[in-house]
Design an enzyme around this catalytic site. Structure first.
Site, PDB file in Angstrom:
ATOM      1  N   CYS A 156       0.799  -1.234   0.000  1.00 26.63           N
ATOM      2  CA  CYS A 156       0.000   0.000   0.000  1.00 26.63           C
ATOM      3  C   CYS A 156       0.828   1.280   0.000  1.00 26.63           C
ATOM      4  O   CYS A 156       0.265   2.372  -0.096  1.00 26.63           O
ATOM      5  CB  CYS A 156      -0.937   0.005   1.203  1.00 26.63           C
ATOM      6  SG  CYS A 156      -1.849  -1.532   1.401  1.00 26.63           S
ATOM      7  N   HIS A 281      -4.068   7.170   6.616  1.00 25.99           N
ATOM      8  CA  HIS A 281      -4.098   5.894   5.910  1.00 25.99           C
ATOM      9  C   HIS A 281      -5.471   5.262   6.117  1.00 25.99           C
ATOM     10  O   HIS A 281      -6.082   4.766   5.177  1.00 25.99           O
ATOM     11  CB  HIS A 281      -2.971   4.990   6.419  1.00 25.99           C
ATOM     12  CG  HIS A 281      -2.824   3.714   5.649  1.00 25.99           C
ATOM     13  ND1 HIS A 281      -2.663   3.695   4.285  1.00 25.99           N
ATOM     14  CD2 HIS A 281      -2.834   2.409   6.051  1.00 25.99           C
ATOM     15  CE1 HIS A 281      -2.553   2.439   3.870  1.00 25.99           C
ATOM     16  NE2 HIS A 281      -2.664   1.644   4.916  1.00 25.99           N
ATOM     17  N   GLU A 292      -2.919   4.003  14.264  1.00 29.36           N
ATOM     18  CA  GLU A 292      -2.732   5.287  13.591  1.00 29.36           C
ATOM     19  C   GLU A 292      -3.265   6.449  14.433  1.00 29.36           C
ATOM     20  O   GLU A 292      -2.622   7.497  14.524  1.00 29.36           O
ATOM     21  CB  GLU A 292      -3.404   5.290  12.224  1.00 29.36           C
ATOM     22  CG  GLU A 292      -3.089   6.561  11.442  1.00 29.36           C
ATOM     23  CD  GLU A 292      -3.513   6.500   9.985  1.00 29.36           C
ATOM     24  OE1 GLU A 292      -3.011   7.323   9.197  1.00 29.36           O
ATOM     25  OE2 GLU A 292      -4.348   5.634   9.634  1.00 29.36           O
ATOM     26  N   LYS A 310     -10.775   6.781   2.367  1.00 34.61           N
ATOM     27  CA  LYS A 310     -10.907   5.461   1.744  1.00 34.61           C
ATOM     28  C   LYS A 310     -12.355   4.986   1.632  1.00 34.61           C
ATOM     29  O   LYS A 310     -12.639   4.071   0.859  1.00 34.61           O
ATOM     30  CB  LYS A 310     -10.044   4.443   2.490  1.00 34.61           C
ATOM     31  CG  LYS A 310      -8.554   4.602   2.175  1.00 34.61           C
ATOM     32  CD  LYS A 310      -7.727   3.476   2.739  1.00 34.61           C
ATOM     33  CE  LYS A 310      -6.289   3.543   2.227  1.00 34.61           C
ATOM     34  NZ  LYS A 310      -5.553   4.743   2.649  1.00 34.61           N
ATOM     35  N   HIS A 315      -9.759   1.232  -0.788  1.00 33.86           N
ATOM     36  CA  HIS A 315      -8.307   1.122  -0.633  1.00 33.86           C
ATOM     37  C   HIS A 315      -7.754   0.682  -1.978  1.00 33.86           C
ATOM     38  O   HIS A 315      -7.938  -0.460  -2.389  1.00 33.86           O
ATOM     39  CB  HIS A 315      -7.967   0.105   0.448  1.00 33.86           C
ATOM     40  CG  HIS A 315      -6.523   0.141   0.861  1.00 33.86           C
ATOM     41  ND1 HIS A 315      -5.518   0.585   0.025  1.00 33.86           N
ATOM     42  CD2 HIS A 315      -5.911  -0.225   2.019  1.00 33.86           C
ATOM     43  CE1 HIS A 315      -4.362   0.498   0.652  1.00 33.86           C
ATOM     44  NE2 HIS A 315      -4.574   0.013   1.861  1.00 33.86           N
ATOM     45  N   PHE A 376       1.902  -3.402   4.335  1.00 27.93           N
ATOM     46  CA  PHE A 376       2.348  -4.695   4.860  1.00 27.93           C
ATOM     47  C   PHE A 376       3.868  -4.672   5.057  1.00 27.93           C
ATOM     48  O   PHE A 376       4.601  -4.018   4.318  1.00 27.93           O
ATOM     49  CB  PHE A 376       1.990  -5.811   3.880  1.00 27.93           C
ATOM     50  CG  PHE A 376       0.571  -6.299   3.989  1.00 27.93           C
ATOM     51  CD1 PHE A 376      -0.327  -5.713   4.852  1.00 27.93           C
ATOM     52  CD2 PHE A 376       0.141  -7.362   3.213  1.00 27.93           C
ATOM     53  CE1 PHE A 376      -1.629  -6.169   4.957  1.00 27.93           C
ATOM     54  CE2 PHE A 376      -1.165  -7.832   3.302  1.00 27.93           C
ATOM     55  CZ  PHE A 376      -2.048  -7.237   4.178  1.00 27.93           C
TER      56      PHE A 376
END
Length: 389
Positions: A156, A281, A292, A310, A315, A376
């Site tokens: 991502c 994010h 976050e 998002k 996403h 990731f």
């Protein structure tokens, strides 16, 4: 100083900057649709789609035929005049093409495999269609550039890394301009993969909400043209880190995320309170939103407005960074109201660490916006976009 000379994108909010600006202001995502074609059990799933016709791949580049590359061409069409000018200004060897992706043309490979299992003849598939390096190779050949051309795949944060890499090539004096960004198209593999990780929401995702269930996957593409030619919007700073805490879970204290954010602030010579808006994010997975919100509160307190977009784009995996950075540029350039976090369908999770989460839209009060991407493997990027005083 690295300037953003042009930018373009397509996603579930629209197929051009005018539509995207309008729909972002209205918190309306026409491309968010229900489909039964992606999950292996054919159950209904909300996905973020790019609607409408896409440009076609030229016959001489048919080996690169993929929806991913067609999405790139749709984004390129929006900055074509500026790119044409750059191609006429600098030697082709001084123009870089750096892109990010997670899927490339994986959907085309999936369809080819299905054809093979059904003994169908498919002579239109080429391995290059799904090779991870193909987007940059394709776009470079399409434009006729001879400079560095490569694709980054760090989940991502892929297109965020591409933006940073392009800026570094310019700063190092290796190129005069960089076309950066990324694309990702819908594909069964990542959708079912996230489902197997229990990280996929069947409904539209609800970042920072009480009963959030996971991500909504979307498709899209975005491009930026980076140069030293003075303009209205600049890439003020960036940061990146790899904490490698876990392959799919964030560091519980968000250490790598904090490192990337602080690097970007330092590079931009800004204090946390100099930021006017943070595009989070905000994936709507339980762990990401928990970590976050804690990181943002630790660095920025509760006064800097922030939200995740998002739920409006999905996403978009490897293209998430470029799309969200371009949304920040669009907010700045067109003085759009800041997007708020929508808790209409589900209450806000009050157990999360309080930060400056926007509950209502408000104007941007400082012309500097920050965007985060946490991928990731603990692969993190942070970008700061703003005007130059």
């Amino acid at each position: 100083m690295i300037f953003i000379s042009a930018y373009g994108m397509v996603n579930a909010l629209g197929n051009n900057l005018d539509d995207i600006a309008h729909n972002l202001s209205m918190a309306h995502a026409p491309g968010m649709t229900v489909s039964t074609q992606w999950l292996t059990d054919k159950s209904p799933l909300v996905v973020g789609t790019v609607t409408g016709e896409l440009p076609t791949i030229p016959p001489q580049l048919v080996a690169h035929q993929s929806r991913n590359n067609r999405l790139l061409l749709a984004a390129l069409a929006q900055i074509k005049p500026q790119v044409t000018d750059i191609l006429a200004t600098y030697p082709s060897s001084r123009i870089a093409v750096i892109l990010g992706t997670s899927t490339s043309g994986l959907d085309e490979g999936d369809r080819y495999l299905n054809d093979c299992h059904q003994n169908k003849d498919n002579q239109h598939w080429h391995y290059a269609q799904q090779e991870l390096g193909d987007p940059a190779r394709f776009l470079s050949q399409y434009l006729g550039t001879q400079g560095p051309a490569y694709t980054i795949s760090t989940a991502c944060s892929s297109s965020g890394r591409a933006i940073i890499s392009g800026a570094r090539l310019i700063n190092a004096g290796l190129v005069d301009a960089a076309i950066v960004g990324g694309a990702d198209s819908l594909s069964r593999m990542p959708i079912n993969g996230f489902d197997s990780l229990a990280s996929l929401s069947k409904q539209r995702c609800q970042p920072f909400a009480e009963s959030r269930q996971g991500i909504t996957i979307g498709e899209g593409a975005g491009l930026m043209l980076l140069t030293r030619q003075p303009g209205n919007i600049a890439l003020l700073g960036f940061g990146e880190s790899t904490d490698a805490y876990h392959i799919s879970a964030p560091h519980p204290e968000g250490k790598g995320a904090g490192v990337a954010i602080n690097q970007a602030l330092t590079a931009a010579k800004l204090d946390p309170q100099d930021i006017g808006y943070i595009n989070l994010h905000g994936t709507a997975t339980p762990l990401n939103d928990e970590v976050e919100s804690s990181v943002i509160q630790h660095i920025f307190g509760e006064t800097v407005p922030c939200s995740s977009t998002k739920h409006l784009t999905g996403h978009t995996l490897g293209s998430a960074s470029i799309i969200e950075a371009n949304l920040c540029a669009l907010i700045l350039e067109r003085n759009l109201p800041l997007p708020y976090q929508d808790f209409t369908d589900c209450p806000q999770d009050k157990t999360l660490t309080p930060c400056g989460l926007l509950l209502n839209s408000q104007p941007l009060n400082q012309p500097r916006l920050l965007s985060t991407s946490f991928a990731f493997g603990g692969n993190n990027t942070c970008l700061i976009i703003g005007t130059v005083s």
